[in-house]
Design a protein around this motif. Structure first.
Motif, PDB file in Angstrom:
ATOM      1  N   ALA A 281       0.943  -1.540  -0.309  1.00 17.20           N
ATOM      2  CA  ALA A 281       0.100  -0.110   0.396  1.00 17.20           C
ATOM      3  C   ALA A 281       0.838   0.982   0.018  1.00 17.20           C
ATOM      4  O   ALA A 281       2.136   1.119   0.903  1.00 17.20           O
ATOM      5  CB  ALA A 281      -0.675  -0.047   1.172  1.00 17.20           C
ATOM      6  N   TYR A 282       0.485   2.230  -1.070  1.00 16.10           N
ATOM      7  CA  TYR A 282       1.592   3.642  -0.938  1.00 16.10           C
ATOM      8  C   TYR A 282       0.573   4.795  -0.241  1.00 16.10           C
ATOM      9  O   TYR A 282      -0.478   4.969  -0.524  1.00 16.10           O
ATOM     10  CB  TYR A 282       1.798   4.305  -2.186  1.00 16.10           C
ATOM     11  N   GLN A 283       1.289   5.187   0.703  1.00 12.19           N
ATOM     12  CA  GLN A 283       0.319   6.556   1.244  1.00 12.19           C
ATOM     13  C   GLN A 283       1.321   7.692   1.120  1.00 12.19           C
ATOM     14  O   GLN A 283       2.901   7.844   1.229  1.00 12.19           O
ATOM     15  CB  GLN A 283       0.799   5.902   3.428  1.00 12.19           C
ATOM     16  N   PRO A 284       0.373   8.867   0.502  1.00 12.56           N
ATOM     17  CA  PRO A 284       1.464  10.144   0.229  1.00 12.56           C
ATOM     18  C   PRO A 284       2.280  10.786   1.217  1.00 12.56           C
ATOM     19  O   PRO A 284       2.039  11.373   2.506  1.00 12.56           O
ATOM     20  CB  PRO A 284      -0.229  11.138  -0.657  1.00 12.56           C
ATOM     21  N   ILE A 285       2.777  11.177   0.817  1.00 11.06           N
ATOM     22  CA  ILE A 285       3.968  12.437   1.419  1.00 11.06           C
ATOM     23  C   ILE A 285       4.411  13.532   0.863  1.00 11.06           C
ATOM     24  O   ILE A 285       4.393  13.935   0.260  1.00 11.06           O
ATOM     25  CB  ILE A 285       5.283  11.918   1.713  1.00 11.06           C
ATOM     26  N   VAL A 286       3.578  14.437   1.534  1.00 10.76           N
ATOM     27  CA  VAL A 286       3.367  15.720   1.107  1.00 10.76           C
ATOM     28  C   VAL A 286       3.453  17.036   1.714  1.00 10.76           C
ATOM     29  O   VAL A 286       4.289  17.268   2.839  1.00 10.76           O
ATOM     30  CB  VAL A 286       1.370  15.908   0.826  1.00 10.76           C
ATOM     31  N   SER A 287       4.459  18.363   0.529  1.00  6.03           N
ATOM     32  CA  SER A 287       4.744  19.427   1.135  1.00  6.03           C
ATOM     33  C   SER A 287       3.044  20.376   1.497  1.00  6.03           C
ATOM     34  O   SER A 287       2.581  20.325   0.474  1.00  6.03           O
ATOM     35  CB  SER A 287       5.857  19.719   0.304  1.00  6.03           C
ATOM     36  N   TRP A 288       3.083  20.280   2.596  1.00  2.27           N
ATOM     37  CA  TRP A 288       1.988  21.247   2.824  1.00  2.27           C
ATOM     38  C   TRP A 288       1.984  22.987   2.200  1.00  2.27           C
ATOM     39  O   TRP A 288       1.342  23.169   1.722  1.00  2.27           O
ATOM     40  CB  TRP A 288       1.530  21.094   4.786  1.00  2.27           C
ATOM     41  N   ARG A 289       2.820  22.880   2.816  1.00  4.92           N
ATOM     42  CA  ARG A 289       3.137  24.463   2.391  1.00  4.92           C
ATOM     43  C   ARG A 289       3.180  24.960   0.531  1.00  4.92           C
ATOM     44  O   ARG A 289       2.585  25.366   0.394  1.00  4.92           O
ATOM     45  CB  ARG A 289       4.736  25.320   2.508  1.00  4.92           C
ATOM     46  N   GLU A 290       3.945  23.395  -0.206  1.00  2.00           N
ATOM     47  CA  GLU A 290       3.235  24.015  -1.716  1.00  2.00           C
ATOM     48  C   GLU A 290       2.224  23.276  -2.221  1.00  2.00           C
ATOM     49  O   GLU A 290       2.287  23.315  -2.941  1.00  2.00           O
ATOM     50  CB  GLU A 290       4.502  23.490  -1.913  1.00  2.00           C
ATOM     51  N   ARG A 291       1.850  22.435  -0.967  1.00  2.00           N
ATOM     52  CA  ARG A 291       0.167  22.026  -1.544  1.00  2.00           C
ATOM     53  C   ARG A 291       1.249  21.206  -2.609  1.00  2.00           C
ATOM     54  O   ARG A 291       0.377  20.774  -3.896  1.00  2.00           O
ATOM     55  CB  ARG A 291      -0.485  22.077  -2.227  1.00  2.00           C
ATOM     56  N   ARG A 292       2.211  20.279  -2.749  1.00  2.00           N
ATOM     57  CA  ARG A 292       2.985  19.412  -3.354  1.00  2.00           C
ATOM     58  C   ARG A 292       3.214  18.120  -2.378  1.00  2.00           C
ATOM     59  O   ARG A 292       3.734  17.975  -1.469  1.00  2.00           O
ATOM     60  CB  ARG A 292       3.927  20.571  -3.781  1.00  2.00           C
TER      61      ARG A 292
ATOM     62  N   SER B  36       9.301  -1.994  -6.294  1.00  2.00           N
ATOM     63  CA  SER B  36      10.592  -1.421  -7.789  1.00  2.00           C
ATOM     64  C   SER B  36      10.138  -1.570  -8.836  1.00  2.00           C
ATOM     65  O   SER B  36      10.098  -0.587  -9.883  1.00  2.00           O
ATOM     66  CB  SER B  36      12.055  -2.414  -8.052  1.00  2.00           C
ATOM     67  N   ARG B  37       9.454  -2.262  -9.499  1.00  2.00           N
ATOM     68  CA  ARG B  37       7.467  -2.379 -10.158  1.00  2.00           C
ATOM     69  C   ARG B  37       7.217  -1.130 -10.454  1.00  2.00           C
ATOM     70  O   ARG B  37       6.542  -1.414 -11.080  1.00  2.00           O
ATOM     71  CB  ARG B  37       6.852  -3.607 -10.165  1.00  2.00           C
ATOM     72  N   GLN B  38       6.741  -1.124  -8.995  1.00  2.00           N
ATOM     73  CA  GLN B  38       5.653   0.239  -8.545  1.00  2.00           C
ATOM     74  C   GLN B  38       6.231   1.610  -9.006  1.00  2.00           C
ATOM     75  O   GLN B  38       6.150   2.372 -10.185  1.00  2.00           O
ATOM     76  CB  GLN B  38       5.170   0.302  -6.911  1.00  2.00           C
ATOM     77  N   ILE B  39       7.726   1.973  -8.625  1.00  2.00           N
ATOM     78  CA  ILE B  39       8.760   3.062  -9.076  1.00  2.00           C
ATOM     79  C   ILE B  39       8.721   3.101 -10.597  1.00  2.00           C
ATOM     80  O   ILE B  39       8.625   4.023 -11.286  1.00  2.00           O
ATOM     81  CB  ILE B  39       9.748   2.987  -8.574  1.00  2.00           C
ATOM     82  N   GLU B  40       8.722   1.686 -11.608  1.00  2.00           N
ATOM     83  CA  GLU B  40       9.399   1.733 -12.784  1.00  2.00           C
ATOM     84  C   GLU B  40       7.989   2.429 -13.578  1.00  2.00           C
ATOM     85  O   GLU B  40       8.323   2.983 -14.524  1.00  2.00           O
ATOM     86  CB  GLU B  40       9.093   0.171 -13.026  1.00  2.00           C
TER      87      GLU B  40
END
Ligand code: G
Ligand code: MN
Length: 353
Positions: A133-144, A187-191
């Motif tokens: 499972a993948y969970q986002p890590i965000v820059s809140w200030r940049e909304r990125r 590694s497959r997901q990164i590809e």
């Protein structure tokens, strides 16, 4: 009640009916009693297996017990003795079933640790149905979006909790197998993903002793520039020889390194001095309710300032509320991760800002 001529026949009967107790010879044509025990555990986690042999060797006795035989009897066995053992086994079997039932009634999620044979069967099944499972890590200030943490998930119902799966892998000596499956999957997901996205992958301390992690040709190594390896503060690195040297090798491959769960682990700074991380991830216990807790605010402000001064990126995990988010942002945490933005899921979920 049923009888079988050999292990294969016993297996057929076991797959269609439930038994209170199984009594088997160890030496049998085709399948040994130990092998039968292993097969039984694939079908039934609780049924007691009593093994008998006329040729008691120390090795088989140890194996029988290690693999979870209820009892090991040496022939000739007096009829009353056998009956007594069978009766006791049947009673304990009923108790085991009741225990499972009561856990289900109470809705409790407990570790379903079993004996060695059942663990091996369940672990093998688990390895076949692992996904990340993948969970986002965000820059809140940049909304990125900055990247994703890969988190292990498993469809095997008796090992669905990651901590259980890891514990069983450790007990069976299969941590390296598990680590390799995880790294190949990531590694497959990164590809398949956007080149600007960074992936955070949790290491177990034992992975630091797996040559595959350091092999330049290994699937994840070939994408090392896009990977941050997380090493938790919760586990001790004391057992691992030459941690610094190993970390240096990983950096040379192109990996960045994070200290995970900072604030929850051992006191002291040994993980910092040995690892000199590029990234630190603050433990969720520091994050929870930080907007209303002055003590946590003081600690996190000081930690973030120090780490940033050392050139490290600071990530706060487990952010669940806008209050926590805004406070952490104000205290100097660059990157945020938590249910507030997205739950971990397949296929790289998009964060909500
Ligand atoms: O040990 P580590 O920090 O790698 O574990 C992260 C775990 O925390 C994952 O199992 C993930 O599902 C869980 N998690 C992620 N975000 C949140 C959150 O916002 N709140 C809580 N309670 N758990 C979270
Ligand atoms: Mn982590």
């Amino acid at each position: 009640m049923g009888t079988a001529e050999d292990g294969a026949e016993a297996q057929v009967q076991l797959s269609s009916a439930r038994f209170d107790v199984i009594v088997s010879d160890i030496g049998m044509p085709g399948m040994s009693g130990i092998e039968l025990l292993r097969a039984v555990r694939g079908l039934d986690l609780d049924v007691p297996v009593i093994l008998m042999t006329g040729d008691p060797g120390l090795r088989t006795a140890i194996q029988a017990v290690e693999f979870g035989a209820f009892k090991y009897l040496t022939k000739p066995v007096a009829k009353d003795d056998l009956l007594g053992v069978v009766e006791r086994a049947a009673k304990l079997h009923r108790l085991a079933l009741l225990k499972r039932e009561s856990l289900a009634v109470l809705g409790q999620q407990t570790m379903q640790l079993g004996d060695r044979a059942s663990e091996e069967v369940r672990f093998e099944r688990a390895l076949q149905c692992i996904w990340m499972a993948y969970q986002p890590i965000v820059s809140w200030r940049e909304r990125r979006l900055f990247g994703y943490e890969a988190l292990i998930r498993c469809e095997e119902p008796t090992l669905s909790r990651p901590d259980e799966l890891l514990l069983v892998a450790e007990r069976l000596g299969h941590l390296h197998d598990l680590g390799r499956v995880i790294r190949t999957s990531v590694s497959r997901q990164i590809e398949r993903s956007d080149p600007g996205t960074t992936f955070f992958v949790n290491l177990h301390a034992a992975d630091l002793e797996d040559e595959d992690l350091f092999a330049a040709a290994a699937p994840l190594s070939r994408m090392a520039g896009r990977v941050v390896l997380e090493i938790t503060e919760r586990a001790s690195l004391e057992r691992i020889k030459d941690v610094r040297g190993r970390i240096r090798l990983l950096r040379r491959l192109g990996f960045r390194i994070a200290v995970d769960d900072l604030g929850a682990g051992y006191a002291g700074l040994s993980s910092f001095t040995q690892i000199e991380p590029d990234v630190v991830k603050l433990d969720m216990s520091l994050v929870r309710d930080i907007d209303t807790q002055a003590t946590k605010q003081r600690v996190v402000r000081a930690m973030a300032e120090l780490c940033r001064g050392l050139g490290m990126i600071v990530v706060a995990e487990g952010v669940e509320t806008p209050g926590e988010r805004d406070t952490l942002d104000g205290l100097g945490c660059d990157l945020l991760q938590g249910y507030l933005f997205a739950r971990p899921a397949r296929d790289l979920p998009s964060p909500a800002y």
